[in-house]
Scaffold this motif. Structure first.
Motif, PDB file in Angstrom:
ATOM      1  N   SER A 179       3.485 -15.041  -3.528  1.00 43.49           N
ATOM      2  CA  SER A 179       4.076 -14.350  -2.386  1.00 43.49           C
ATOM      3  C   SER A 179       4.462 -12.909  -2.714  1.00 43.49           C
ATOM      4  N   VAL A 180       4.459 -12.532  -4.026  1.00 46.13           N
ATOM      5  CA  VAL A 180       4.910 -11.192  -4.431  1.00 46.13           C
ATOM      6  C   VAL A 180       3.734 -10.256  -4.729  1.00 46.13           C
ATOM      7  N   TRP A 181       2.597 -10.807  -5.265  1.00 46.48           N
ATOM      8  CA  TRP A 181       1.542  -9.899  -5.773  1.00 46.48           C
ATOM      9  C   TRP A 181       0.906  -9.026  -4.700  1.00 46.48           C
ATOM     10  N   PRO A 182       0.786  -9.417  -3.422  1.00 50.22           N
ATOM     11  CA  PRO A 182       0.224  -8.462  -2.444  1.00 50.22           C
ATOM     12  C   PRO A 182       1.073  -7.210  -2.299  1.00 50.22           C
ATOM     13  N   PHE A 183       2.408  -7.374  -2.366  1.00 51.08           N
ATOM     14  CA  PHE A 183       3.268  -6.206  -2.245  1.00 51.08           C
ATOM     15  C   PHE A 183       3.128  -5.279  -3.461  1.00 51.08           C
ATOM     16  N   LEU A 184       3.013  -5.897  -4.654  1.00 48.48           N
ATOM     17  CA  LEU A 184       2.819  -5.089  -5.863  1.00 48.48           C
ATOM     18  C   LEU A 184       1.503  -4.306  -5.810  1.00 48.48           C
ATOM     19  N   LEU A 185       0.430  -4.956  -5.303  1.00 43.45           N
ATOM     20  CA  LEU A 185      -0.878  -4.292  -5.208  1.00 43.45           C
ATOM     21  C   LEU A 185      -0.805  -3.082  -4.280  1.00 43.45           C
ATOM     22  N   VAL A 186      -0.158  -3.259  -3.144  1.00 42.30           N
ATOM     23  CA  VAL A 186      -0.021  -2.150  -2.200  1.00 42.30           C
ATOM     24  C   VAL A 186       0.786  -1.008  -2.828  1.00 42.30           C
ATOM     25  N   ALA A 187       1.838  -1.355  -3.568  1.00 43.51           N
ATOM     26  CA  ALA A 187       2.660  -0.316  -4.192  1.00 43.51           C
ATOM     27  C   ALA A 187       1.862   0.481  -5.230  1.00 43.51           C
ATOM     28  N   VAL A 188       1.049  -0.242  -6.028  1.00 41.51           N
ATOM     29  CA  VAL A 188       0.245   0.445  -7.063  1.00 41.51           C
ATOM     30  C   VAL A 188      -0.788   1.350  -6.428  1.00 41.51           C
ATOM     31  N   VAL A 189      -1.472   0.877  -5.368  1.00 47.08           N
ATOM     32  CA  VAL A 189      -2.516   1.681  -4.715  1.00 47.08           C
ATOM     33  C   VAL A 189      -1.925   2.950  -4.126  1.00 47.08           C
ATOM     34  N   PHE A 190      -0.826   2.817  -3.440  1.00 45.07           N
ATOM     35  CA  PHE A 190      -0.233   4.000  -2.816  1.00 45.07           C
ATOM     36  C   PHE A 190       0.333   4.966  -3.863  1.00 45.07           C
ATOM     37  N   ALA A 191       0.820   4.420  -4.966  1.00 41.80           N
ATOM     38  CA  ALA A 191       1.303   5.297  -6.036  1.00 41.80           C
ATOM     39  C   ALA A 191       0.161   6.123  -6.626  1.00 41.80           C
ATOM     40  N   GLY A 192      -1.004   5.437  -6.843  1.00 39.64           N
ATOM     41  CA  GLY A 192      -2.170   6.172  -7.359  1.00 39.64           C
ATOM     42  C   GLY A 192      -2.641   7.239  -6.405  1.00 39.64           C
ATOM     43  N   LEU A 193      -2.679   6.915  -5.101  1.00 39.81           N
ATOM     44  CA  LEU A 193      -3.087   7.920  -4.124  1.00 39.81           C
ATOM     45  C   LEU A 193      -2.123   9.100  -4.111  1.00 39.81           C
ATOM     46  N   GLY A 194      -0.857   8.824  -4.226  1.00 42.97           N
ATOM     47  CA  GLY A 194       0.119   9.910  -4.238  1.00 42.97           C
ATOM     48  C   GLY A 194      -0.060  10.834  -5.431  1.00 42.97           C
ATOM     49  N   VAL A 195      -0.282  10.225  -6.605  1.00 42.08           N
ATOM     50  CA  VAL A 195      -0.494  11.042  -7.804  1.00 42.08           C
ATOM     51  C   VAL A 195      -1.742  11.902  -7.666  1.00 42.08           C
ATOM     52  N   GLY A 196      -2.837  11.305  -7.121  1.00 40.03           N
ATOM     53  CA  GLY A 196      -4.074  12.076  -6.951  1.00 40.03           C
ATOM     54  C   GLY A 196      -3.910  13.224  -5.990  1.00 40.03           C
ATOM     55  N   ILE A 197      -3.226  13.009  -4.882  1.00 40.12           N
ATOM     56  CA  ILE A 197      -3.026  14.077  -3.903  1.00 40.12           C
ATOM     57  C   ILE A 197      -2.194  15.209  -4.491  1.00 40.12           C
ATOM     58  N   ILE A 198      -1.130  14.841  -5.213  1.00 40.97           N
ATOM     59  CA  ILE A 198      -0.283  15.873  -5.823  1.00 40.97           C
ATOM     60  C   ILE A 198      -1.057  16.689  -6.853  1.00 40.97           C
ATOM     61  N   SER A 199      -1.912  16.005  -7.657  1.00 35.98           N
ATOM     62  CA  SER A 199      -2.714  16.729  -8.666  1.00 35.98           C
ATOM     63  C   SER A 199      -3.703  17.667  -8.001  1.00 35.98           C
TER      64      SER A 199
END
Length: 240
Positions: A35-55
């Motif tokens: 019940s927890v891993w879908p939320f973790l996956l979404v958090a990781v994906v959005f974190a990666g996108l944020g880092v890429g956009i900032i770079s």
């Protein structure tokens, strides 16, 4: 409705199942991780996108057009300093020391005159014989004219004629210059070989035999018109 008022007798659905058994007919209990891993996956994906956009935005801001003005300013300053130095050098070059320019011009003129002298008067060593001695006509008539003055003249015509004969010529004569059909006495300063037109090879062989310089081997119209003679040798120095 209370249990006491329930009109139906108890059946198998009223019996409580064991702890951990499936609840309901079609579902089984879910673990905490599922019940927890879908939320973790979404958090990781959005974190990666944020880092890429900032770079991307940070790299796009530092464009290479920020530095060229500095480089252009440096090049402009360097050109300015180079032009200043060049103008100073030209200014110093326009003010020669007293007499140095005149002396340089005179020196160059003297050197130029000296370098032109050899071309105006080529040396005997630079001259070449007019023909090929290997192609000489050994049957041609050769006459030696003695134009030596004083006691040294005795026997020189015959000695020179012997040199020509030793080179293979069969028809060689020896006479004094005053007896020549044209004026030969006192005309030449060095031993000279004259030849008729078409007799350059024969004259070259005779000149080598008597030691005449290449510059003194000359074409003669008198010999060209002679019915008998092909080469004349006017000797001015004793042989041997």
């Amino acid at each position: 409705m209370t249990k006491s008022q329930y009109p139906f007798p108890p059946d198998e659905f009223d019996v409580r199942g064991p702890e951990g058994a499936p609840v309901g007919v079609h579902r089984e209990p879910r673990s905490g991780w599922s019940s927890v891993w879908p939320f973790l996956l979404v958090a990781v994906v959005f974190a990666g996108l944020g880092v890429g956009i900032i770079s991307f935005l940070s790299d796009g801001g530092d464009t290479p057009t920020d530095n060229p003005p500095v480089a252009s300013e440096q090049s402009a300053s360097a050109e300015g300093s180079g032009e200043g130095e060049g103008s100073e050098g030209e200014g110093s070059g326009e003010e020669p020391t007293d007499g140095s320019g005149d002396e340089g011009d005179e020196g160059e003129g003297a050197e130029g005159d000296e370098s032109e002298e050899p071309s105006e008067e080529p040396s005997d060593e630079a001259a070449e014989m007019p023909g090929d001695p290997a192609a000489a006509d050994l049957s041609a008539r050769v006459v030696v004219w003695n134009d030596i003055s004083g006691a040294e003249a005795a026997g020189q015509a015959g000695a020179t004629a012997d040199l020509v004969t030793g080179a293979g010529f069969a028809d060689v004569g020896a006479l004094d210059a005053p007896a020549a059909p044209v004026t030969l006495a006192g005309v030449y300063d060095e031993t000279t070989v004259l030849f008729a037109d078409g007799r350059a090879d024969t004259a070259t062989a005779v000149a080598e035999a008597v030691g005449a310089a290449p510059a003194n081997v000359q074409l003669s119209d008198d010999l060209t018109n002679s019915p008998t003679d092909a080469v004349w040798v006017i000797i001015k120095e004793p042989v041997g």
